[in-house]
Design a protein around this motif. Structure first.
Motif, PDB file in Angstrom:
ATOM      1  N   VAL A  72      17.205 -22.133  21.462  1.00 57.37           N
ATOM      2  CA  VAL A  72      16.539 -21.228  22.400  1.00 57.37           C
ATOM      3  C   VAL A  72      16.402 -19.882  21.697  1.00 57.37           C
ATOM      4  N   PRO A  73      15.207 -19.284  21.697  1.00 61.08           N
ATOM      5  CA  PRO A  73      15.004 -18.017  20.969  1.00 61.08           C
ATOM      6  C   PRO A  73      15.919 -16.900  21.461  1.00 61.08           C
ATOM      7  N   SER A  74      16.127 -15.935  20.590  1.00 64.07           N
ATOM      8  CA  SER A  74      16.967 -14.783  20.907  1.00 64.07           C
ATOM      9  C   SER A  74      16.295 -13.896  21.949  1.00 64.07           C
ATOM     10  N   ILE A  75      17.109 -13.036  22.568  1.00 61.61           N
ATOM     11  CA  ILE A  75      16.629 -12.019  23.494  1.00 61.61           C
ATOM     12  C   ILE A  75      16.651 -10.672  22.760  1.00 61.61           C
ATOM     13  N   TYR A  76      15.603  -9.867  22.951  1.00 60.24           N
ATOM     14  CA  TYR A  76      15.522  -8.561  22.306  1.00 60.24           C
ATOM     15  C   TYR A  76      15.503  -7.478  23.387  1.00 60.24           C
ATOM     16  N   VAL A  77      16.373  -6.487  23.249  1.00 62.35           N
ATOM     17  CA  VAL A  77      16.477  -5.435  24.254  1.00 62.35           C
ATOM     18  C   VAL A  77      16.478  -4.059  23.598  1.00 62.35           C
ATOM     19  N   GLU A  78      16.040  -3.076  24.355  1.00 62.85           N
ATOM     20  CA  GLU A  78      16.166  -1.682  23.934  1.00 62.85           C
ATOM     21  C   GLU A  78      17.361  -1.086  24.665  1.00 62.85           C
ATOM     22  N   LYS A  79      18.272  -0.507  23.918  1.00 67.38           N
ATOM     23  CA  LYS A  79      19.503   0.054  24.474  1.00 67.38           C
ATOM     24  C   LYS A  79      19.359   1.567  24.600  1.00 67.38           C
ATOM     25  N   ALA A  80      19.680   2.067  25.790  1.00 65.98           N
ATOM     26  CA  ALA A  80      19.583   3.511  26.017  1.00 65.98           C
ATOM     27  C   ALA A  80      20.760   3.959  26.860  1.00 65.98           C
ATOM     28  N   SER A  81      21.238   5.164  26.615  1.00 64.30           N
ATOM     29  CA  SER A  81      22.342   5.696  27.410  1.00 64.30           C
ATOM     30  C   SER A  81      21.791   6.393  28.639  1.00 64.30           C
ATOM     31  N   ALA A  82      22.582   6.348  29.705  1.00 64.42           N
ATOM     32  CA  ALA A  82      22.189   7.005  30.961  1.00 64.42           C
ATOM     33  C   ALA A  82      23.437   7.494  31.668  1.00 64.42           C
ATOM     34  N   GLU A  83      23.260   8.529  32.486  1.00 67.30           N
ATOM     35  CA  GLU A  83      24.398   9.065  33.240  1.00 67.30           C
ATOM     36  C   GLU A  83      24.264   8.634  34.689  1.00 67.30           C
ATOM     37  N   GLU A  84      25.322   8.057  35.224  1.00 70.53           N
ATOM     38  CA  GLU A  84      25.314   7.579  36.597  1.00 70.53           C
ATOM     39  C   GLU A  84      26.674   7.854  37.223  1.00 70.53           C
ATOM     40  N   ALA A  85      26.668   8.529  38.358  1.00 74.02           N
ATOM     41  CA  ALA A  85      27.910   8.873  39.054  1.00 74.02           C
ATOM     42  C   ALA A  85      28.891   9.580  38.126  1.00 74.02           C
ATOM     43  N   GLY A  86      28.342  10.466  37.285  1.00 74.80           N
ATOM     44  CA  GLY A  86      29.189  11.247  36.398  1.00 74.80           C
ATOM     45  C   GLY A  86      29.718  10.496  35.199  1.00 74.80           C
ATOM     46  N   LYS A  87      29.265   9.240  35.025  1.00 75.91           N
ATOM     47  CA  LYS A  87      29.738   8.442  33.887  1.00 75.91           C
ATOM     48  C   LYS A  87      28.586   8.139  32.938  1.00 75.91           C
ATOM     49  N   ASN A  88      28.925   8.040  31.653  1.00 74.62           N
ATOM     50  CA  ASN A  88      27.940   7.661  30.652  1.00 74.62           C
ATOM     51  C   ASN A  88      27.919   6.147  30.545  1.00 74.62           C
ATOM     52  N   ILE A  89      26.772   5.526  30.812  1.00 72.44           N
ATOM     53  CA  ILE A  89      26.667   4.071  30.723  1.00 72.44           C
ATOM     54  C   ILE A  89      25.473   3.714  29.853  1.00 72.44           C
ATOM     55  N   PHE A  90      25.430   2.445  29.439  1.00 65.19           N
ATOM     56  CA  PHE A  90      24.297   1.967  28.665  1.00 65.19           C
ATOM     57  C   PHE A  90      23.428   1.070  29.538  1.00 65.19           C
TER      58      PHE A  90
ATOM     59  N   TYR B 145      19.946  -1.573  29.394  1.00 67.72           N
ATOM     60  CA  TYR B 145      19.217  -2.419  28.455  1.00 67.72           C
ATOM     61  C   TYR B 145      17.891  -2.856  29.070  1.00 67.72           C
ATOM     62  N   SER B 146      16.807  -2.537  28.370  1.00 65.78           N
ATOM     63  CA  SER B 146      15.462  -2.903  28.830  1.00 65.78           C
ATOM     64  C   SER B 146      14.958  -4.033  27.940  1.00 65.78           C
ATOM     65  N   VAL B 147      14.594  -5.151  28.552  1.00 64.06           N
ATOM     66  CA  VAL B 147      14.213  -6.336  27.784  1.00 64.06           C
ATOM     67  C   VAL B 147      12.825  -6.144  27.166  1.00 64.06           C
ATOM     68  N   LEU B 148      12.756  -6.314  25.836  1.00 65.07           N
ATOM     69  CA  LEU B 148      11.493  -6.259  25.114  1.00 65.07           C
ATOM     70  C   LEU B 148      10.881  -7.642  24.951  1.00 65.07           C
ATOM     71  N   ASP B 149      11.721  -8.630  24.702  1.00 64.44           N
ATOM     72  CA  ASP B 149      11.249 -10.002  24.536  1.00 64.44           C
ATOM     73  C   ASP B 149      12.328 -10.944  25.063  1.00 64.44           C
ATOM     74  N   GLY B 150      11.924 -11.851  25.945  1.00 63.63           N
ATOM     75  CA  GLY B 150      12.878 -12.766  26.565  1.00 63.63           C
ATOM     76  C   GLY B 150      12.869 -12.686  28.075  1.00 63.63           C
ATOM     77  N   LYS B 151      11.953 -11.876  28.624  1.00 63.65           N
ATOM     78  CA  LYS B 151      11.879 -11.712  30.075  1.00 63.65           C
ATOM     79  C   LYS B 151      11.658 -13.048  30.777  1.00 63.65           C
ATOM     80  N   GLN B 152      10.739 -13.873  30.258  1.00 65.13           N
ATOM     81  CA  GLN B 152      10.443 -15.145  30.911  1.00 65.13           C
ATOM     82  C   GLN B 152      11.648 -16.078  30.909  1.00 65.13           C
ATOM     83  N   ARG B 153      12.382 -16.093  29.804  1.00 62.47           N
ATOM     84  CA  ARG B 153      13.562 -16.960  29.733  1.00 62.47           C
ATOM     85  C   ARG B 153      14.614 -16.531  30.748  1.00 62.47           C
TER      86      ARG B 153
END
Length: 309
Positions: free
Chosen positions: A54-72, A74-82
């Motif tokens: 099964v092909p790999s999944i490709y994601v873009e990783k970005a940091s974001a702040e939520e409820a005072g915490k730093n979290i990561f 992930y936005s899917v670039l390739d693999g959405k259909q799977r």
């Protein structure tokens, strides 16, 4: 650009999408959902259980702040259909196709055909949930790098030409076009079959209309309104499609949305670019949307044969 390898199970990914909302499928260069038939969906489930590749999944990783915490996130670039196929199956959105082959796990043969997720044997459900995807995460990417990643991943796969146009036009234009295609005129008033939507024919039709308007207002030159030509046009508007061009297009589509109270049978793929051009002319002539609607209905009834020619 930084690339890292991650191994997450189907269960991990589902939790990220459902509960933590740290996995997203809304990247503007992504294709629309529902690209696969039920048999294709079922064969993905079978491939995972039968240890087919099964092909790999490709994601873009970005940091974001939520409820005072730093979290990561992930936005899917390739693999959405799977992933959406698997999540939908787990959520009982569909049953496996009647032609899905049996599968053997630890020497035991299990029947998959016609079953929903809850109807599968417990061992089979657990095998599916603990399957680990190979995931490649990219971070510190520019929009150009994201576009190039998507184009290279899909350049040799059977994407339709409109779908290949998304990374060519740039992220900002893709966002703008996605918004238009999700508005009432294209979703409610126009006639696109399920197959046409899977092929992104609605986007091809929109690009054709944009190209014709740009020919009128900016002198853009084109040789035809074929799918190949729309790909060339998509590449030409990257970082160049102005607010004035957007305003003309948006005004025309809002006028059409006002003109037609419900779905119209003649608002189909082959007609829409011309309807957009005539609507633009009607706006410049000060014709009310209601009168334009009545005239166009009359035209498609009284001039059907001549128009077809």
């Amino acid at each position: 650009m930084i690339k890292t390898n991650i191994n997450w199970t189907v269960k991990n990914l589902k939790n990220m999408y459902d509960a933590k909302e740290t996995l997203a499928f809304d990247h503007p260069i992504q294709r629309q959902s529902s690209q696969w038939s039920n048999l294709q969906q079922s064969l993905l489930v079978h491939s995972i259980l039968a240890n087919y590749p099964v092909p790999s999944i490709y994601v873009e990783k970005a940091s974001a702040e939520e409820a005072g915490k730093n979290i990561f996130k992930y936005s899917v670039l390739d693999g959405k259909q799977r992933l959406t196929t698997l999540f939908g199956f787990i959520d009982e959105d569909y049953a496996l196709n009647e032609n899905t082959p049996d599968v053997q796990i630890d020497g035991v043969t299990y029947t998959l055909a016609g079953k929903t997720f809850e109807e599968l044997d417990e061992d089979v459900r657990q095998e599916l949930l603990r399957y680990k995807f190979s995931i490649l995460a990219f971070e510190d990417c520019t929009d150009d790098e994201v576009e190039e990643i998507f184009f290279r991943l899909n350049n040799s796969t059977p994407l339709t030409k409109p779908q290949k146009s998304r990374p060519l036009m740039g992220v900002d234009n893709a966002k703008f076009i996605n918004q238009i295609l999700s508005d009432d005129f294209f979703v409610v008033k126009c006639n696109f079959s399920a197959l046409q939507l899977r092929k992104s024919d609605d986007m091809c039709t929109l690009l054709q209309a944009m190209m014709l308007l740009d020919n009128k207002y900016t002198g853009y030159e084109y040789s035809s309104i074929s799918a190949d030509e729309t790909m060339r046009y998509a590449a030409s508007i990257k970082n160049t499609y102005s607010n004035d061009q957007r305003a003309i297009l948006t005004t025309t589509l809002n006028y059409l949305n006002e003109a037609f109270p419900s779905k119209e049978k003649f608002l189909k793929k082959i007609n829409i670019p011309m309807v957009v051009m005539v609507a633009d002319l009607a706006i410049t002539k000060g014709i009310a949307a209601y009168d334009f609607c009545n005239w166009l209905r009359y035209f498609f009834i009284s001039k059907k044969e001549e128009y077809s020619q």
